[in-house]
Design a protein around this motif. Structure first.
Motif, short mmCIF file in Angstrom:
data_model
loop_
_atom_site.label_atom_id
_atom_site.label_comp_id
_atom_site.label_asym_id
_atom_site.label_seq_id
_atom_site.Cartn_x
_atom_site.Cartn_y
_atom_site.Cartn_z
N THR C 85 0.82 -1.21 0.00
CA THR C 85 0.00 0.00 0.00
C THR C 85 0.86 1.26 0.00
N ILE C 89 0.65 4.27 -2.74
CA ILE C 89 0.25 5.63 -2.39
C ILE C 89 1.39 6.62 -2.57
N ALA C 90 2.55 6.29 -2.02
CA ALA C 90 3.58 7.32 -1.89
C ALA C 90 4.65 7.28 -2.98
N PRO C 93 2.88 7.13 -7.79
CA PRO C 93 2.56 8.34 -8.55
C PRO C 93 3.80 9.19 -8.87
N LEU C 94 4.95 8.83 -8.27
CA LEU C 94 6.13 9.68 -8.43
C LEU C 94 7.20 9.05 -9.32
N SER C 105 8.79 12.03 0.02
CA SER C 105 7.54 11.30 0.21
C SER C 105 7.78 10.11 1.15
N MET C 109 6.09 9.34 4.70
CA MET C 109 5.42 8.09 4.98
C MET C 109 5.92 7.49 6.29
#
Lengths: 262, 400, 300
Positions: C85, C89-90, C93-94, C105, C109
């Motif tokens: 997860t 999430i972190a 997208p990057l 990020s 986290m």
């Protein structure tokens, strides 16, 4: 004619791989020289060696800036090499994308100016003057390279051809005696390439800068260069005037492989 | 119109998070008394929360992608309201005047407690601006920034304790010591590339804290140093009330000074070199810029500011111990810079005010403060890496 | 002599725990060149999950063996789920962002997860039951080695062997190696890169959870902050061995474990963490490629 760059017996190994193999090459003052060769011939590696990004395994790199003594520049850091008067562009454009066009060129002035932190904070008269000179100088280079209308754009927003020009402008701002261009015409359309031809000639004639370029566009190479060096597998396989090279069987073989049908 | 498919997606996300948070959020054990507490309400909250948030998340991702596409096709983004206000003089002047009046009147209108909180916020503004030089301008991720803050604080505390030196004489000493430590630590580590640098600075930060904690003869260990003198004024010692107002104005002064300095720096020869270094190290070096020296300057200058604020911190709290200088402190300052906008002065100021004042005034928030900081760092990086206020590059005037 | 032997075994035990965590760092770094700061927190969550399940299962009246197995399993499953997860999430997208963004990020986290556990559970140290029974045959050597230490050594070596097998001989392993070499190229030849990255996070997290359970039951207490220091130390181990290299991570972890064991045994235990941090700083400065890492040429 003075030789301004002398490369003797240059070799570069990466692990077991020999990327440059006993290469000799020189550039004389005021000429436009070109390096051609198939992909992977070691052309960019050669640039990286003479500009200090790589430290060559063997050999000597000597420069004689006009009016100065001959000097060995092996092992100097890239910034020292630039300060000594050899500036380069990059094959895969490496602009400072979040800075404006003018600021990109102003970075080139860094090594020719001197104000430091204290000067910046106090912003005394000499700092203000230096800053103004940098701006004017840089703007003039932009005018010369034909991109002055883009002065306040971000570098990343420029069209491709203009980015190539900006790379040249930025290198010119360091006031080099020898300008190293790594595939300046890559990705340009025929019209842009013609304009580039004019630009490079103008830089040589008006700014007293000699030029060594890596280029794949044969038309450009033939029309521009005084001399051509041909590389293959890290070695220099031929050198001479454009007409020498075009008729050289070794070169044709290197480019087209064993079967000569063309 | 929300499609059924979207709802299904969010439903699955919510199921996943209910599963994921089940042991930590729902069950709480007390192994000593052999007691288990079941908190099923939390599962409901997580389920509904993640269901709703997943819509927002997807919407924002889509919006960001659209924005990226616009940027690629060359359409320039709109200028933000704040940027426009700053550019126009007729807004700018009344705004500054208004702010000045508020800033001057603040300690006389509000209580001492409020003033003290505001002073803390101002300190974080300066720390943020200092770290902004290192992270925002030069692109060096420094996770041990708090070490220099500790250097400043301990130099005042120790010099005051042993030799009775006053605040004003130690303030420059703290700055210089910050600078020296910046050079000493920076010199060996600045050759490293980005992520290694982050870890090494983190390591250095922790080493300094651990040394302060364990070297009792030098730093008095975990119990720290108490009864540090408050700042005086040419030998006059103030009452508590006056001293807090005095500190407040001192910080206002330091904030203004820092803004001027950072603003001048970022539009100078050195500042441009920092930004170029952040953008592309190789190209930067090929343009004749000495990489190591330029980095070192940013690093040491950032450290100088931390040292200075450290002295003020010791003078404000009159008690310091190593617990004030943990990694979380560095992370807090970093999230100020990240939230506000790397490289943007105004952004950092707004970031500090939000992150320091919000948890103070919304009491309900204060427990969730660090949770919030962590979340902000992730969310900002994913959706708006340039921060609230993107850095604006100035345009120059020139003679043709 | 016996003291010396004790220190060696203690060091190896420590080292093998670090190795379990270090593998996660090194695998993730090998594949997406990211220092996964939140990895230490995954380990901490693994330990917490194990503690929670142990308590609940014991209260429900399960026998000892069932508790150990189920709690460890729960820890491994939950840590993997968290790792998966966190990546989605972190980091996902990057993928195309600048290098600094995913790193920040990741730090965010890590802070988030720490405080999530702090708020949802407690800030106090919780006693962790000793899950590993006392073996009879070990009794004569008790002053040198304890049974948890033996279990730790055996479990970690088994995990390493399985991991090596997975990476060397399975399709997934091949896809992982391809992605680590050149992500774009792997994508072109049909490797589902996102899946490979997810698998890497899952495996790394599972190993970390295993480490979490073992160390927690050995040390006997946990809190929300254990992931931070363990994370840094495991990272040190990964760098020491040459980040991106799997045997390197194990070697680095053992060297770090032994160094710590001897330094605290013969010098001073006050500065236990300083030794690790100091070692980290020294390697990064003098030999950033690590023991088994290769120096790669900079592409320009």
């Amino acid at each position: 004619m003075n030789t301004i760059l002398e490369v003797k017996d240059l070799s570069m190994d990466f692990g077991g791989l020999r990327a440059l193999d006993h290469l000799d090459l020189n550039v004389v003052e005021g000429e436009i020289a070109a390096i051609i060769g198939p992909n992977g011939a070691g052309k960019t590696t050669f640039f990286n060696c003479i500009t200090g990004i790589y430290n060559p395994t063997e050999g000597e790199i000597l420069i004689s800036p006009p009016g100065k003594k001959r000097k060995k520049i092996n092992g100097l850091k890239p910034n020292r090499v630039t300060k000594k008067g050899m500036a380069r562009t990059f094959q895969n454009i490496r602009l400072f994308s979040n800075m404006t066009v003018l600021e990109n060129v102003m970075i080139g002035r860094h090594c020719r100016t001197s104000s430091g932190i204290v000067g910046a904070i106090l912003r005394g008269r000499s700092t203000i003057k230096e800053e103004k000179d940098v701006v004017d100088f840089s703007y003039n280079i932009l005018k010369k390279t034909g991109i002055s209308h883009l002065v306040n754009e971000f570098a990343k927003n420029l069209p491709y051809g203009a980015q190539r020009r900006l790379e040249i402008a930025r290198a010119m701002a360091t006031e080099p005696f020898l300008l190293l261009l790594d595939e300046p015409a890559a990705g340009m359309n025929p019209r842009e390439t013609r304009e580039l031809d004019e630009l490079i000639t103008r830089l040589r004639d008006e700014d007293n800068v000699s030029i060594l370029m890596i280029e794949h566009d044969m038309k450009l190479v033939m029309s521009l260069s005084d001399r051509i060096f041909v590389m293959d597998y890290g070695r220099k396989i031929a050198q001479g005037t454009p007409s020498d090279i075009i008729n050289n069987p070794v070169v044709i073989k290197a480019y087209l492989g064993e079967d000569i049908d063309a | 119109m929300i499609k059924a498919q979207e709802i299904k997606k969010s439903f699955l996300v919510s199921l996943w998070f209910m599963f994921l948070t089940f042991p930590i959020m729902v069950i709480r054990v007390n192994p000593i008394e052999k007691f288990v507490e079941w908190r099923w309400k939390n599962m409901l909250v997580v389920g509904i929360g993640s269901f709703l948030l997943s819509f927002v998340w997807r919407y924002m991702l889509k919006k960001k992608e659209a924005g990226e596409k616009r940027a690629e096709t060359g359409e320039s983004g709109k200028t933000f309201l704040i940027q426009r206000i700053l550019e126009e003089r007729r807004f700018y002047i009344p705004l500054v005047t208004g702010l000045t009046i508020i800033a001057v009147a603040f300690p006389f209108i509000f209580s001492m407690y409020q003033t003290s909180i505001m002073t803390t916020a101002l300190m974080y503004i300066v720390l943020g601006l200092g770290l902004n030089i290192v992270v925002g301008l030069a692109g060096l991720l420094d996770l041990g920034y708090v070490a220099f803050y500790a250097v400043g604080a301990y130099s005042y505390a120790l010099l005051n304790y042993h030799f009775g030196l006053g605040f004003w004489s130690v303030l420059p000493i703290g700055a210089v010591l910050g600078f020296i430590f910046g050079v000493l630590l920076g010199f060996p580590v600045l050759r490293l590339q980005g992520d290694y640098l982050a870890i090494v600075t983190l390591g250095f930060g922790e080493i300094i804290r651990l040394v302060l904690e364990n070297w009792n003869e030098f730093s008095f260990g975990p119990s720290g140093i108490a009864n540090i003198d408050r700042p005086g004024f040419f030998g006059i010692q103030f009452s508590l009330q006056t001293a807090s107002i005095y500190l407040y104005f001192l910080m206002i002064g330091l904030v203004i000074f820092t803004i001027i300095v950072v603003n001048r720096l970022q539009n100078s020869r050195i500042g441009r070199a920092w930004i170029a270094l952040r953008e592309d190290e190789t190209a930067c070096q090929a343009m004749g810029i000495d990489k190591t020296r330029t980095k070192l300057r940013a690093f040491a200058l950032g450290a100088t500011w931390a040292g200075m604020v450290g002295v003020i911190f010791a003078a404000k709290t009159t008690f310091i111990n190593p617990a004030s200088f943990t990694f979380l402190e560095s992370a807090m300052i970093l999230s100020i810079v990240v939230l506000g906008g790397m490289g943007s002065i105004l952004g950092v100021i707004i970031g500090a005010l939000i992150l320091i004042l919000l948890p103070e005034y919304l009491r309900a928030f204060s427990d969730y403060r660090m949770l919030l900081f962590g979340a902000i760092m992730v969310i900002m990086m994913v959706f708006r890496p340039q921060g609230i206020i993107a850095n604006i590059r100035r345009t120059y005037k020139f003679n043709e | 002599m016996e003291y010396f032997l004790e220190l060696i075994l203690g060091g190896l035990t420590r080292g093998s725990i670090y190795a379990l965590i270090a593998l996660g760092y090194t695998m993730v770094y090998g594949i997406i060149q990211l220092i996964n700061f939140a990895h230490g927190e995954i380990y901490m969550i693994g330990a917490f999950t194990a503690l929670i399940f142990t308590s609940v299962l014991t209260l429900l009246g399960f026998n000892e063996i069932a508790v150990i197995v189920l709690a460890s399993l729960a820890a491994v499953i939950y840590s993997s789920a968290y790792g998966y997860t966190v990546e989605k999430i972190a980091y996902m997208p990057l993928r195309r962002a600048s290098r600094l963004s995913p790193l920040i990020s990741a730090i965010g986290m890590s802070i988030f997860l720490q405080n999530y556990v702090l708020l949802a559970q407690t800030s106090d140290f919780l006693p962790f039951p000793n899950l590993i029974p006392e073996f009879e045959f070990i009794k004569p050597y008790r002053h040198i080695i304890s049974s948890p230490e033996i279990v730790i050594l055996i479990t970690t070596s088994t995990a390493m062997i399985l991991l090596t097998f997975l990476i060397k001989f399975t399709r997934t392993g091949k896809a992982m190696r391809a992605t680590a070499q050149d992500r774009n190229m792997a994508m072109l030849v049909g490797v589902n890169v996102n899946r490979v990255i997810s698998i890497t996070f899952v495996i790394g997290s599972a190993l970390a959870a295993l480490g979490g359970v073992l160390i927690a039951s050995h040390v006997g207490q946990i809190n929300f902050y254990i992931g931070f220091v363990a994370g840094i130390k495991a990272f040190t181990a990964a760098v020491l061995g040459g980040i991106g290299s799997i045997p390197g991570a194990v070697l680095g972890a053992l060297v770090l474990g032994l160094t710590e064991s001897f330094a605290t045994g013969y010098v001073s235990s006050d500065y236990e963490d300083v030794f690790a941090f100091g070692l980290l700083v020294l390697i990064l400065i003098f030999k950033p490629a690590g023991i088994l890492g290769r120096v790669t040429a900079r592409k320009v």
